[in-house]
Design a protein around this motif. Structure first.
Motif, PDB file in Angstrom:
ATOM      1  N   ALA A  20       0.804  -1.059  -0.026  1.00 11.67           N
ATOM      2  CA  ALA A  20       0.066  -0.049  -0.034  1.00 11.67           C
ATOM      3  C   ALA A  20       0.782   1.162   0.036  1.00 11.67           C
ATOM      4  O   ALA A  20       0.583   2.264  -0.621  1.00 11.67           O
ATOM      5  CB  ALA A  20      -0.980  -0.038   1.112  1.00 11.67           C
ATOM      6  N   GLN A  21       1.920   1.257   0.892  1.00  9.78           N
ATOM      7  CA  GLN A  21       3.010   2.471   0.656  1.00  9.78           C
ATOM      8  C   GLN A  21       3.596   2.679  -0.552  1.00  9.78           C
ATOM      9  O   GLN A  21       3.807   3.627  -0.834  1.00  9.78           O
ATOM     10  CB  GLN A  21       3.784   2.169   2.157  1.00  9.78           C
ATOM     11  N   LYS A  22       4.154   1.707  -1.040  1.00 10.46           N
ATOM     12  CA  LYS A  22       4.661   1.568  -2.458  1.00 10.46           C
ATOM     13  C   LYS A  22       3.846   2.101  -3.661  1.00 10.46           C
ATOM     14  O   LYS A  22       4.132   2.996  -4.304  1.00 10.46           O
ATOM     15  CB  LYS A  22       5.175   0.254  -3.019  1.00 10.46           C
ATOM     16  N   LYS A  23       2.414   1.690  -3.506  1.00 19.88           N
ATOM     17  CA  LYS A  23       1.564   2.145  -4.514  1.00 19.88           C
ATOM     18  C   LYS A  23       0.939   3.923  -4.108  1.00 19.88           C
ATOM     19  O   LYS A  23       1.035   4.643  -5.115  1.00 19.88           O
ATOM     20  CB  LYS A  23      -0.070   1.472  -4.380  1.00 19.88           C
ATOM     21  N   SER A  24       1.147   4.137  -2.894  1.00 21.83           N
ATOM     22  CA  SER A  24       0.863   5.730  -2.444  1.00 21.83           C
ATOM     23  C   SER A  24       2.069   6.311  -2.961  1.00 21.83           C
ATOM     24  O   SER A  24       1.979   7.544  -3.625  1.00 21.83           O
ATOM     25  CB  SER A  24       0.677   5.596  -0.920  1.00 21.83           C
ATOM     26  N   LEU A  25       3.401   5.935  -2.822  1.00 19.53           N
ATOM     27  CA  LEU A  25       4.450   6.545  -3.079  1.00 19.53           C
ATOM     28  C   LEU A  25       4.575   6.828  -4.711  1.00 19.53           C
ATOM     29  O   LEU A  25       5.013   7.942  -5.176  1.00 19.53           O
ATOM     30  CB  LEU A  25       5.860   5.717  -2.809  1.00 19.53           C
ATOM     31  N   GLU A  26       4.267   5.600  -5.337  1.00 18.57           N
ATOM     32  CA  GLU A  26       4.174   5.827  -6.770  1.00 18.57           C
ATOM     33  C   GLU A  26       3.170   6.900  -7.445  1.00 18.57           C
ATOM     34  O   GLU A  26       3.401   7.631  -8.166  1.00 18.57           O
ATOM     35  CB  GLU A  26       3.671   4.490  -7.699  1.00 18.57           C
ATOM     36  N   GLY A  27       2.067   6.774  -6.583  1.00 16.08           N
ATOM     37  CA  GLY A  27       1.018   7.745  -6.828  1.00 16.08           C
ATOM     38  C   GLY A  27       1.535   9.023  -6.838  1.00 16.08           C
ATOM     39  O   GLY A  27       1.286  10.139  -7.748  1.00 16.08           O
ATOM     40  N   ARG A  28       2.106   9.590  -5.627  1.00 18.61           N
ATOM     41  CA  ARG A  28       2.754  10.904  -5.382  1.00 18.61           C
ATOM     42  C   ARG A  28       3.657  11.174  -6.408  1.00 18.61           C
ATOM     43  O   ARG A  28       3.777  12.587  -6.793  1.00 18.61           O
ATOM     44  CB  ARG A  28       3.052  10.682  -3.936  1.00 18.61           C
ATOM     45  N   ARG A  29       4.524  10.425  -6.771  1.00 20.13           N
ATOM     46  CA  ARG A  29       5.630  10.528  -7.596  1.00 20.13           C
ATOM     47  C   ARG A  29       5.109  10.942  -9.210  1.00 20.13           C
ATOM     48  O   ARG A  29       5.265  11.995  -9.609  1.00 20.13           O
ATOM     49  CB  ARG A  29       6.625   9.534  -7.741  1.00 20.13           C
ATOM     50  N   ARG A  30       3.869  10.063  -9.371  1.00 22.09           N
ATOM     51  CA  ARG A  30       3.306  10.468 -10.742  1.00 22.09           C
ATOM     52  C   ARG A  30       2.716  11.914 -10.657  1.00 22.09           C
ATOM     53  O   ARG A  30       2.611  12.592 -11.613  1.00 22.09           O
ATOM     54  CB  ARG A  30       2.312   9.430 -11.021  1.00 22.09           C
ATOM     55  N   SER A  31       2.032  12.258  -9.663  1.00 25.49           N
ATOM     56  CA  SER A  31       1.379  13.389  -9.515  1.00 25.49           C
ATOM     57  C   SER A  31       2.589  14.667  -9.656  1.00 25.49           C
ATOM     58  O   SER A  31       2.137  15.637  -9.995  1.00 25.49           O
ATOM     59  CB  SER A  31       0.600  13.599  -8.085  1.00 25.49           C
TER      60      SER A  31
END
Length: 91
Positions: A57-68
């Protein structure tokens, strides 16, 4: 590219001084590039090790933040040239 260090160009260097400074810069440039590469590699390894400590879940959240963040940077970059064009139209 032949450049003097920051602010040197603003202090009235002679042609001879500039030529000497270019030689000094060239002498050190390859080592500086090597160190930059080492630093980038160390930073990449550090981030990879930190990411390995995250749950899914943290990895997905991190990826989303990087994408944003990347999308926002692209939007800012594309807005700058458009703004510059608009400024020129008003001149």
């Amino acid at each position: 590219m032949r450049r003097v260090p920051p602010y040197f160009a603003q202090i009235g260097l002679s042609r001879e001084q500039k030529d000497s400074i270019y030689q000094v810069v060239a002498k050190h440039q390859s080592r500086i590039e090597e160190l930059k590469k080492e630093l980038a590699e160390a930073n990449t390894k550090m981030v990879e090790e930190c990411e390995a400590l995250l749950d899914e879940a943290q990895k997905k959240s991190l990826e989303g933040r990087r994408r944003s963040a990347a999308d926002a940077a692209k939007a800012r970059a594309s807005a700058k040239p458009a703004k510059a064009k608009d400024d020129k139209k008003t001149d």
